[in-house]
Design a protein around this motif. Structure first.
Motif, mmCIF file in Angstrom:
data_model
loop_
_atom_site.group_PDB
_atom_site.id
_atom_site.type_symbol
_atom_site.label_atom_id
_atom_site.label_comp_id
_atom_site.label_asym_id
_atom_site.label_seq_id
_atom_site.Cartn_x
_atom_site.Cartn_y
_atom_site.Cartn_z
ATOM 1 N N LEU A 25 0.812 -1.213 0.000
ATOM 2 C CA LEU A 25 0.000 0.000 0.000
ATOM 3 C C LEU A 25 0.851 1.272 0.000
ATOM 4 O O LEU A 25 0.513 2.239 -0.680
ATOM 5 N N ILE A 26 1.939 1.275 0.746
ATOM 6 C CA ILE A 26 2.696 2.528 0.908
ATOM 7 C C ILE A 26 3.911 2.629 -0.008
ATOM 8 O O ILE A 26 4.586 3.660 -0.002
ATOM 9 N N GLN A 27 4.179 1.632 -0.816
ATOM 10 C CA GLN A 27 5.432 1.640 -1.580
ATOM 11 C C GLN A 27 5.561 2.860 -2.497
ATOM 12 O O GLN A 27 6.665 3.384 -2.682
ATOM 13 N N ASP A 28 4.464 3.328 -3.070
ATOM 14 C CA ASP A 28 4.545 4.525 -3.908
ATOM 15 C C ASP A 28 4.646 5.794 -3.066
ATOM 16 O O ASP A 28 5.295 6.761 -3.471
ATOM 17 N N VAL A 29 4.017 5.788 -1.901
ATOM 18 C CA VAL A 29 4.022 6.975 -1.046
ATOM 19 C C VAL A 29 5.414 7.234 -0.470
ATOM 20 O O VAL A 29 5.801 8.392 -0.281
ATOM 21 N N ILE A 30 6.198 6.202 -0.228
ATOM 22 C CA ILE A 30 7.507 6.378 0.409
ATOM 23 C C ILE A 30 8.622 6.667 -0.609
ATOM 24 O O ILE A 30 9.783 6.771 -0.226
ATOM 25 N N ARG A 39 3.104 13.328 -2.266
ATOM 26 C CA ARG A 39 2.964 12.229 -1.313
ATOM 27 C C ARG A 39 1.603 12.282 -0.618
ATOM 28 O O ARG A 39 0.921 11.268 -0.459
ATOM 29 N N GLY A 40 1.181 13.481 -0.220
ATOM 30 C CA GLY A 40 -0.099 13.655 0.457
ATOM 31 C C GLY A 40 -1.275 13.310 -0.447
ATOM 32 O O GLY A 40 -2.229 12.647 -0.020
ATOM 33 N N VAL A 41 -1.213 13.722 -1.695
ATOM 34 C CA VAL A 41 -2.287 13.419 -2.647
ATOM 35 C C VAL A 41 -2.372 11.920 -2.870
ATOM 36 O O VAL A 41 -3.462 11.325 -2.872
ATOM 37 N N LEU A 42 -1.224 11.281 -3.044
ATOM 38 C CA LEU A 42 -1.197 9.839 -3.275
ATOM 39 C C LEU A 42 -1.738 9.071 -2.063
ATOM 40 O O LEU A 42 -2.510 8.112 -2.213
ATOM 41 N N ALA A 43 -1.366 9.502 -0.862
ATOM 42 C CA ALA A 43 -1.866 8.842 0.353
ATOM 43 C C ALA A 43 -3.375 8.992 0.469
ATOM 44 O O ALA A 43 -4.076 8.053 0.865
ATOM 45 N N THR A 44 -3.906 10.147 0.087
ATOM 46 C CA THR A 44 -5.350 10.360 0.127
ATOM 47 C C THR A 44 -6.053 9.461 -0.885
ATOM 48 O O THR A 44 -7.115 8.891 -0.590
ATOM 49 N N VAL A 45 -5.487 9.315 -2.057
ATOM 50 C CA VAL A 45 -6.073 8.437 -3.082
ATOM 51 C C VAL A 45 -6.102 6.993 -2.583
ATOM 52 O O VAL A 45 -7.104 6.289 -2.744
ATOM 53 N N ILE A 46 -5.029 6.564 -1.954
ATOM 54 C CA ILE A 46 -4.966 5.190 -1.423
ATOM 55 C C ILE A 46 -6.008 5.012 -0.320
ATOM 56 O O ILE A 46 -6.678 3.984 -0.240
ATOM 57 N N ALA A 47 -6.175 6.028 0.533
ATOM 58 C CA ALA A 47 -7.130 5.924 1.637
ATOM 59 C C ALA A 47 -8.577 5.913 1.141
ATOM 60 O O ALA A 47 -9.447 5.355 1.814
ATOM 61 N N ASP A 48 -8.826 6.489 -0.015
ATOM 62 C CA ASP A 48 -10.189 6.555 -0.543
ATOM 63 C C ASP A 48 -10.637 5.270 -1.224
ATOM 64 O O ASP A 48 -11.802 5.145 -1.585
ATOM 65 N N ARG A 49 -9.738 4.343 -1.437
ATOM 66 C CA ARG A 49 -10.070 3.108 -2.147
ATOM 67 C C ARG A 49 -10.202 1.942 -1.184
ATOM 68 O O ARG A 49 -9.707 1.968 -0.063
ATOM 69 N N PHE A 55 -5.393 -11.349 3.657
ATOM 70 C CA PHE A 55 -5.995 -12.682 3.690
ATOM 71 C C PHE A 55 -7.244 -12.746 2.822
ATOM 72 O O PHE A 55 -8.124 -13.567 3.044
ATOM 73 N N GLY A 56 -7.347 -11.820 1.836
ATOM 74 C CA GLY A 56 -8.415 -11.875 0.858
ATOM 75 C C GLY A 56 -9.644 -11.038 1.157
ATOM 76 O O GLY A 56 -10.492 -10.876 0.302
ATOM 77 N N GLU A 57 -9.749 -10.470 2.336
ATOM 78 C CA GLU A 57 -10.915 -9.666 2.680
ATOM 79 C C GLU A 57 -10.729 -8.240 2.160
ATOM 80 O O GLU A 57 -9.619 -7.810 1.896
ATOM 81 N N LYS A 58 -11.830 -7.528 2.004
ATOM 82 C CA LYS A 58 -11.783 -6.131 1.554
ATOM 83 C C LYS A 58 -11.494 -5.233 2.755
ATOM 84 O O LYS A 58 -12.094 -5.380 3.814
ATOM 85 N N ILE A 59 -10.549 -4.296 2.557
ATOM 86 C CA ILE A 59 -10.106 -3.436 3.659
ATOM 87 C C ILE A 59 -10.015 -1.992 3.166
ATOM 88 O O ILE A 59 -9.554 -1.740 2.051
ATOM 89 N N THR A 60 -10.435 -1.067 4.012
ATOM 90 C CA THR A 60 -10.153 0.344 3.778
ATOM 91 C C THR A 60 -9.185 0.791 4.865
ATOM 92 O O THR A 60 -9.272 0.348 6.013
ATOM 93 N N VAL A 61 -8.271 1.666 4.476
ATOM 94 C CA VAL A 61 -7.245 2.132 5.404
ATOM 95 C C VAL A 61 -7.332 3.656 5.447
ATOM 96 O O VAL A 61 -7.394 4.311 4.407
ATOM 97 N N SER A 62 -7.335 4.212 6.638
ATOM 98 C CA SER A 62 -7.465 5.665 6.786
ATOM 99 C C SER A 62 -6.148 6.372 6.433
ATOM 100 O O SER A 62 -5.068 5.773 6.458
ATOM 101 N N ARG A 63 -6.258 7.636 6.149
ATOM 102 C CA ARG A 63 -5.082 8.439 5.826
ATOM 103 C C ARG A 63 -4.094 8.485 6.997
ATOM 104 O O ARG A 63 -2.887 8.317 6.793
ATOM 105 N N PRO A 64 -4.563 8.695 8.247
ATOM 106 C CA PRO A 64 -3.598 8.684 9.360
ATOM 107 C C PRO A 64 -2.856 7.341 9.494
ATOM 108 O O PRO A 64 -1.681 7.310 9.868
ATOM 109 N N THR A 65 -3.540 6.237 9.178
ATOM 110 C CA THR A 65 -2.878 4.932 9.251
ATOM 111 C C THR A 65 -1.787 4.830 8.190
ATOM 112 O O THR A 65 -0.682 4.343 8.470
ATOM 113 N N ILE A 66 -2.062 5.312 6.987
ATOM 114 C CA ILE A 66 -1.041 5.295 5.931
ATOM 115 C C ILE A 66 0.152 6.143 6.346
ATOM 116 O O ILE A 66 1.313 5.735 6.186
#
Length: 166
Positions: A25-30, A39-49, A55-66
Motif C-alpha cells: 500500500l505505501i510503496q509509492d508513497v515512500i 505524497r499527500g495526494v497519493l496517500a489520500t487516493v490510497i485511503a479513498d479506495r 488474507f483476501g478480505e476487503k479493507i479500507t485504510v485511513s489516511r492517518p494509518t497510511i
C-alpha cells in the motif's frame, strides 16, 4: 515440534503477510523522489479506495494509518511494518502452573478439575479448569489412552423384537 511452536510459526507467517500488505500500500508513497504535496495526494487516493487485504478480505485504510505506516517504514524499514505480538503478562503465577504440571506428571490420569480441587485445598486458590487444560496442552501432558478389554469391547445397537405400544 510442539503445537505451541507450530502456533508461533503460523503467527509469524501471518505477521509477515500483514507487513507485505502494508508495504504494497505505501510503496509509492515512500518514494523519495516525490514532493510532500505529491505524497499527500497519493496517500489520500490510497485511503479513498478499498483494497484486498492480506488474507483476501476487503479493507479500507485511513489516511492517518497510511501516514503512520510511512513513519514506521522510515524509522525501522520493513521490520517496522511487521505487527508486534501482544505483550500480555500472564495472570496466573508461574509457581501455581508449575505445581499443577507437577501434579499432572505425577498421575497423568488426573483431570484438570481434580488438579484444580487439589490446588484449592492446598493453596486456597486455583486457576480455572480451562486454564489448566491449555497449560497441559502446551506442555503436551496427555492422559494415557484407555486400555483393557472393557474399553475395547464393542456392543451392537439395540433393536426391539416388536413395536412398543402404550
Amino acid at each position: 515440534m510442539t503445537v505451541f511452536d507450530d502456533q508461533v510459526r503460523v503467527r509469524a507467517e501471518r505477521a509477515r503477510q500483514v507487513a507485505l500488505f502494508r508495504y504494497r500500500l505505501i510503496q509509492d508513497v515512500i518514494d523519495v523522489r516525490l514532493t510532500s504535496r505529491e505524497r499527500g495526494v497519493l496517500a489520500t487516493v490510497i485511503a479513498d479506495r478499498e483494497h484486498d487485504g492480506p488474507f483476501g478480505e476487503k479493507i479500507t485504510v485511513s489516511r492517518p494509518t497510511i501516514d503512520r505506516w510511512c513513519r514506521w517504514w522510515r524509522r525501522d524499514g520493513f521490520a517496522g511494518l511487521v505487527p508486534q505480538p501482544a505483550q500480555v503478562r500472564p495472570r496466573t503465577p508461574a509457581e501455581v502452573l508449575d505445581m499443577a504440571a507437577g501434579l499432572k506428571r505425577e498421575n497423568l490420569a488426573r483431570t484438570a478439575t481434580q488438579i484444580a480441587r487439589i490446588l484449592r485445598a492446598s493453596t486456597g486458590w486455583s486457576p480455572s479448569e480451562r486454564t489448566l487444560q491449555r497449560h497441559f496442552e502446551r506442555l503436551e501432558l496427555y492422559a494415557p489412552a484407555p486400555s483393557g478389554p472393557a474399553q475395547t469391547e464393542v456392543f451392537g445397537r439395540f433393536e426391539a423384537d416388536r413395536p412398543w405400544h402404550a
